[in-house]
Design an enzyme around this catalytic site. Structure first.
Site, short mmCIF file in Angstrom:
data_model
loop_
_atom_site.label_atom_id
_atom_site.label_comp_id
_atom_site.label_asym_id
_atom_site.label_seq_id
_atom_site.Cartn_x
_atom_site.Cartn_y
_atom_site.Cartn_z
N GLY A 198 1.33 -1.20 -0.02
CA GLY A 198 -0.26 0.06 0.03
C GLY A 198 0.68 1.52 0.11
O GLY A 198 2.13 0.79 0.03
N PHE A 202 3.30 9.73 2.72
CA PHE A 202 4.15 10.38 1.93
C PHE A 202 5.24 9.32 2.31
O PHE A 202 6.14 9.31 2.63
CB PHE A 202 4.48 11.08 3.58
CG PHE A 202 3.89 13.05 3.17
CD1 PHE A 202 4.19 14.05 2.21
CD2 PHE A 202 2.90 12.74 4.24
CE1 PHE A 202 3.55 15.25 2.50
CE2 PHE A 202 2.03 14.04 4.88
CZ PHE A 202 2.57 15.42 3.60
N ASP A 310 -7.21 13.52 7.46
CA ASP A 310 -7.18 13.40 5.72
C ASP A 310 -8.08 11.70 6.54
O ASP A 310 -7.98 10.90 5.95
CB ASP A 310 -5.62 12.33 5.85
CG ASP A 310 -6.22 11.98 3.81
OD1 ASP A 310 -7.12 12.21 3.74
OD2 ASP A 310 -5.38 11.18 3.60
#
EC number: 2.7.11.1
Length: 497
Positions: A198, A202, A310
């Site tokens: 995955g 960053f 996020d």
């Protein structure tokens, strides 16, 4: 000594053009053993087809480049084993690949000059008789070149000794005779690095394993040369959140070469993955079960004085094994402290760039207002409706630039009434979003009130808190449906008399 022919001279010239060793230390994956890592070495000039003479060799692009003083990085070709770099004294040799019996040259076949391989490999062979070298130069024109290359590429000491014995060359020096050595990439001395599984905000995430305990872990890598390195900040936040339910544990963090590394507890699939597995539709029961846990995770982060910024399905993962029903929250790469140790809230500001994922961003975030707790909560509301509906009205908008797309999403989101967004679904979802949009910048959300909205709905629907999600039953439903269809096709309905 017989004078060499023009073709033989051309072959000798070819040797001179290819005798300069190349810098070949680039790692790659061995196609024969996907779990092993090898080191590419040797020039592409060796990778010539069977029957290649001096003309074909001189037309080889790498040889032509070398003749003009150019050097190219080698690349691993499919089905070709790899050549390790020169083995230094007291250095453990890399993994070798076994040669097939068909690759052993017959003693009566003419062979290529072994000095070519000596020059390319850097091995210190015993002195070779010049007469033998001259005689072997004639053999360079034969079609046995590929056979020699096939053998040389494997570099199996036993087979190479057998080949050299056919040329009356002294055997391979004893230090080269060794057992296979396992090659692997490790971080923190005890974590073996595996395949990529995955990506985060960053960095990339890889599967790893603790070689001492055999525990599987997740390894996140970030290049130290990143313009805005964030991994060290994220690892610090994980430690701040340590002990919270649904917060993954950190096993190790540090630097390895050109990468910042964070090793953490391995988790299961993300909610986005499971949503796709369930044909992009969750039942109301599953949405309510998830909403209860997701709200608790965000509340815990807020009580530690941080906002996530996020919120999206990709950043919520299910646990594994006994914790398979537990929702985890991950990826603190964009998290920010919203109040200090004295509970002083950050200042209200405008003209901020959008931080997070536009699809789930709050309206105030689109307007450029500094984010606070209310924005995380509002983003959760959009995730819940995404699970209910399958898509959101502002998905699929086309634009030339990313900024233009953000503007289109913002306009569509602002113009979409909450009642229209939640039409056809229980009122609790509209109440949730209307409450989030009414919160002030510094106002603390009433997490208990929001949870009770969904818990009351859950009980009203007479659902059971058995933590059986859609993905737990979806597989069995499909299998039973397929079995029933197969049975009906095998045993057609018969008319009863």
């Amino acid at each position: 000594m017989a004078t060499m022919s023009n073709d033989a001279a051309a072959a000798a010239t070819w040797h001179n053009n290819t005798s300069t060793p190349m810098d070949t230390t680039e790692p790659a994956t061995n196609s024969h053993n996907p779990g092993e890592t090898a080191v590419i070495g040797g020039p592409e000039a060796l990778l010539l087809p069977s029957g290649s003479g001096p003309e074909e060799m001189n037309r080889h692009p790498l040889l032509m480049a070398q003749a003009h003083g150019e050097h190219h990085q080698p690349r691993l070709l499919h089905n070709f084993p790899v050549i390790p770099p020169p083995i230094q004294q007291h250095q453990q040799p890399p993994l070798l690949q076994q040669a097939q019996p068909s690759q052993i040259p017959h003693p009566t076949q003419p062979q290529i000059d072994p000095t070519m391989f000596t020059q390319q490999s850097g091995f210190n062979w015993p002195p070779i008789d010049p007469n033998t070298i001259a005689a072997l130069a004639q053999a360079q024109l034969a079609s046995s070149h590929a056979q020699f290359v096939s053998l040389a590429l494997t570099l199996d000491p036993t087979l190479l000794s057998h080949f050299l014995a056919t040329q009356q060359i002294p055997p391979v020096p004893q230090p080269l005779v060794h057992k296979k050595a396992e090659m692997e990439l490790r971080v923190g001395n005890r974590f073996r690095l595996g395949r990529k599984i995955g990506s985060g905000s960053f960095g990339d995430i890889y599967l790893g394993q603790n070689i001492q305990t055999n525990e599987e872990v997740a390894v996140k890598l970030e290049c130290v040369k990143s313009k805005h390195p964030q991994l060290h900040i994220e690892s610090r936040l994980y430690r701040i959140m340590l002990g919270g339910i649904g917060i993954p544990e950190i096993r190790w963090c540090g630097q390895e070469g050109d990468y910042n590394v964070m090793v953490m507890e391995l988790l299961g699939p993300s909610l986005e993955d499971l949503f796709n597995f369930c044909q992009r539709k969750f039942s109301l029961k599953t949405v309510l079960l998830l909403a209860d846990q997701m709200l608790s995770r965000v509340e815990f982060i807020h009580c530690r004085d941080y906002i996530h910024r996020d919120i999206k399905p990709d950043n919520f993962l299910m646990g594994l094994g006994k914790r398979g029903n537990l929702v985890y929250i991950i990826d603190f790469g964009l998290a920010k402290r919203y109040r200090d140790s004295k509970h002083q809230h950050i200042a209200y500001r405008e003209n901020k760039n959008l931080t997070g994922t536009a699809r789930y961003a709050s309206i105030n975030t689109h307007r450029g207002i500094e984010q606070s707790r209310r924005d995380d909560i509002e983003s959760l509301g959009y995730v819940f409706m995404y699970f209910n509906r399958g898509t959101l009205p502002w998905q699929g908008l086309k634009a030339v630039t990313k900024r233009q797309k953000y503007e289109l999403i913002s306009e569509k989101k602002i113009s979409t009434r909450v009642d229209d967004l939640c039409a056809g679904y229980p009122e609790a979802f509209a109440q949730y979003l209307n409450y989030c949009r009414s919160l002030g910048f510094e106002e603390q959300p009433d997490y208990g009130y929001l949870r009770n909205l969904f818990r009351t709905l859950f009980h009203r629907q007479q659902f059971c808190y058995d933590y059986v999600f859609d993905w737990n039953t979806y597989k069995f439903y499909n299998e039973s449906l397929e079995a029933r269809n197969n049975f009906q096709q095998a045993v057609p309905n018969q008319r009863r008399h």
